[in-house]
Design a protein around this motif. Structure first.
Motif, PDB file in Angstrom:
ATOM      1  N   ALA A  42       0.824  -1.226   0.000  1.00 32.72           N
ATOM      2  CA  ALA A  42       0.000   0.000   0.000  1.00 32.72           C
ATOM      3  C   ALA A  42       0.853   1.268   0.000  1.00 32.72           C
ATOM      4  CB  ALA A  42      -0.966  -0.011   1.172  1.00 32.72           C
ATOM      5  N   ILE A  43       1.823   1.293  -0.888  1.00 32.26           N
ATOM      6  CA  ILE A  43       2.715   2.453  -0.983  1.00 32.26           C
ATOM      7  C   ILE A  43       2.315   3.317  -2.169  1.00 32.26           C
ATOM      8  CG2 ILE A  43       5.101   3.080  -1.626  1.00 32.26           C
ATOM      9  CD1 ILE A  43       5.825   0.610   0.203  1.00 32.26           C
ATOM     10  N   LYS A  44       2.301   4.629  -1.923  1.00 33.46           N
ATOM     11  CA  LYS A  44       2.003   5.561  -3.009  1.00 33.46           C
ATOM     12  C   LYS A  44       3.284   6.302  -3.380  1.00 33.46           C
ATOM     13  CE  LYS A  44      -2.829   6.099  -2.016  1.00 33.46           C
ATOM     14  NZ  LYS A  44      -3.857   6.887  -1.378  1.00 33.46           N
ATOM     15  N   ARG A  72      -2.098   7.268 -16.594  1.00 32.71           N
ATOM     16  CA  ARG A  72      -3.426   7.609 -16.044  1.00 32.71           C
ATOM     17  C   ARG A  72      -3.858   6.582 -15.001  1.00 32.71           C
ATOM     18  NH1 ARG A  72      -4.085   9.769 -21.223  1.00 32.71           N
ATOM     19  NH2 ARG A  72      -4.609   7.768 -22.155  1.00 32.71           N
ATOM     20  N   GLU A  73      -3.541   5.317 -15.255  1.00 33.09           N
ATOM     21  CA  GLU A  73      -3.905   4.255 -14.294  1.00 33.09           C
ATOM     22  C   GLU A  73      -3.162   4.469 -12.962  1.00 33.09           C
ATOM     23  OE1 GLU A  73      -3.155   0.207 -15.811  1.00 33.09           O
ATOM     24  OE2 GLU A  73      -2.825  -0.329 -13.704  1.00 33.09           O
ATOM     25  N   TRP A  74      -1.861   4.756 -13.049  1.00 29.11           N
ATOM     26  CA  TRP A  74      -1.084   5.018 -11.822  1.00 29.11           C
ATOM     27  C   TRP A  74      -1.682   6.203 -11.063  1.00 29.11           C
ATOM     28  CZ3 TRP A  74       3.953   4.946 -15.157  1.00 29.11           C
ATOM     29  CH2 TRP A  74       4.397   3.623 -15.305  1.00 29.11           C
ATOM     30  N   SER A  75      -1.983   7.253 -11.828  1.00 32.09           N
ATOM     31  CA  SER A  75      -2.515   8.468 -11.212  1.00 32.09           C
ATOM     32  C   SER A  75      -3.847   8.171 -10.510  1.00 32.09           C
ATOM     33  CB  SER A  75      -2.681   9.528 -12.301  1.00 32.09           C
ATOM     34  OG  SER A  75      -3.194  10.693 -11.767  1.00 32.09           O
ATOM     35  N   SER A  76      -4.675   7.321 -11.133  1.00 33.19           N
ATOM     36  CA  SER A  76      -5.982   7.009 -10.534  1.00 33.19           C
ATOM     37  C   SER A  76      -5.831   6.182  -9.247  1.00 33.19           C
ATOM     38  CB  SER A  76      -6.883   6.286 -11.535  1.00 33.19           C
ATOM     39  OG  SER A  76      -6.389   4.984 -11.744  1.00 33.19           O
ATOM     40  N   ARG A  77      -4.671   5.521  -9.086  1.00 28.27           N
ATOM     41  CA  ARG A  77      -4.414   4.791  -7.834  1.00 28.27           C
ATOM     42  C   ARG A  77      -3.952   5.709  -6.711  1.00 28.27           C
ATOM     43  NH1 ARG A  77      -0.376   0.019  -9.845  1.00 28.27           N
ATOM     44  NH2 ARG A  77      -1.696  -0.739 -11.505  1.00 28.27           N
ATOM     45  N   GLY A  78      -3.791   6.993  -7.045  1.00 28.89           N
ATOM     46  CA  GLY A  78      -3.312   7.942  -6.031  1.00 28.89           C
ATOM     47  C   GLY A  78      -1.798   8.055  -6.012  1.00 28.89           C
ATOM     48  N   TRP A  79      -1.128   7.459  -7.009  1.00 28.06           N
ATOM     49  CA  TRP A  79       0.322   7.634  -7.107  1.00 28.06           C
ATOM     50  C   TRP A  79       0.573   9.015  -7.699  1.00 28.06           C
ATOM     51  CZ3 TRP A  79       2.547   2.363  -9.305  1.00 28.06           C
ATOM     52  CH2 TRP A  79       2.095   1.325  -8.478  1.00 28.06           C
TER      53      TRP A  79
END
Ligand SMILES: [Zn+2]
Length: 255
Positions: A42-44, A72-79
């Motif tokens: 659970a690391i951002k 975009r996928e990474w960004s949507s995970r809050g990364w």
């Protein structure tokens, strides 16, 4: 009293995981493994994306055709997606005149303010076209001059993940999150960032990093955690300034 001090130290000790050189061409095999590792713990992380990569060394790595979809996928995970230069091509040599005094090749140093603004806007436009929100920046090879900071400020980017210090601080309208060591090192106090170059990693580097994450999982902080902690206090700035030379020495020793 002691428990108060202990709590203060715990609250103000952490590390941000920053990955450098994220681009269409990179070591995708290791990136896939890292993605699973970040999910598991659970690391951002902060991903330093090169918006218009033209660096021939990096172009030699395998290309991912749906790269921006992945971002975009990474960004949507809050990364956190950070802008890491524009083309990553060195155009000047700072000759130690750069702001942090590291010296060496630079994409930005010594260029006019106008040219630096054009370059930064060019990179930011790419993120905008791809509908990706960017709030921070770090330059290839850690090289900035005062015009780089002015240009970033003019373009609305006020968070820089680089420089000296043991704690994030604000200076001249900008927030700086220190990046101190070449390797992942957890200090007993303070908050700073890693720099991870996956393209140069061997399998053993991945194993060591996994061990580091497991050992320090509780101390790994996100970009948002840090923004909430950035202090403009002169005290923090003074501590950072006083430690600058110690850190410079450790850096030349390639810690
Ligand atoms: Zn880089």
């Amino acid at each position: 009293m002691f428990s108060k001090i202990k709590n203060y130290i715990t609250e103000n000790t952490g590390i941000l995981i920053r990955l450098d050189d994220i681009a269409e061409n990179m070591n995708w095999d290791l990136m896939k493994k890292l993605e699973l590792l970040f999910e598991k713990h659970a690391i951002k992380p902060v991903l330093g994306v090169i918006p218009k990569n033209k660096d021939t060394d990096l172009l030699a790595y395998p290309k991912k055709d749906d790269f921006w979809e992945k971002v975009r996928e990474w960004s949507s995970r809050g990364w956190e997606i950070s802008m890491h230069g524009c083309t990553h091509v060195y155009e000047t040599n700072s000759g130690k005149k750069d702001y942090f005094g590291y010296g060496g090749n630079s994409e930005f140093c010594e260029k006019s303010l106008e040219n630096q603004i054009i370059k930064i806007k060019d990179g930011l436009n790419k993120f905008e076209e791809e509908k990706i929100k960017v709030r921070s920046f770090f330059a290839p090879n850690h090289t900035y001059d005062l015009n780089t900071f002015k240009a970033l400020d003019e373009c609305g980017i006020i968070n820089i993940i680089d420089g000296y210090g043991v704690f994030p601080y604000s200076y001249k309208n900008l927030n700086f999150i220190p990046q101190l060591f070449y390797k992942e090192i957890m200090l007993p106090f303070g908050i700073q960032s890693t720099q991870i170059h996956l393209n140069y990693w061997k399998e053993k580097d991945f194993i060591n990093f996994e061990k580091f994450l497991r050992r320090h999982q509780k101390k790994i902080v996100s970009f948002d955690n840090i923004l909430n902690k950035v202090k403009s206090s002169f005290f923090i700035y003074s501590i950072n300034f006083a430690l600058k030379n110690c850190i410079k020495i450790s850096r030349t020793l390639k810690f």
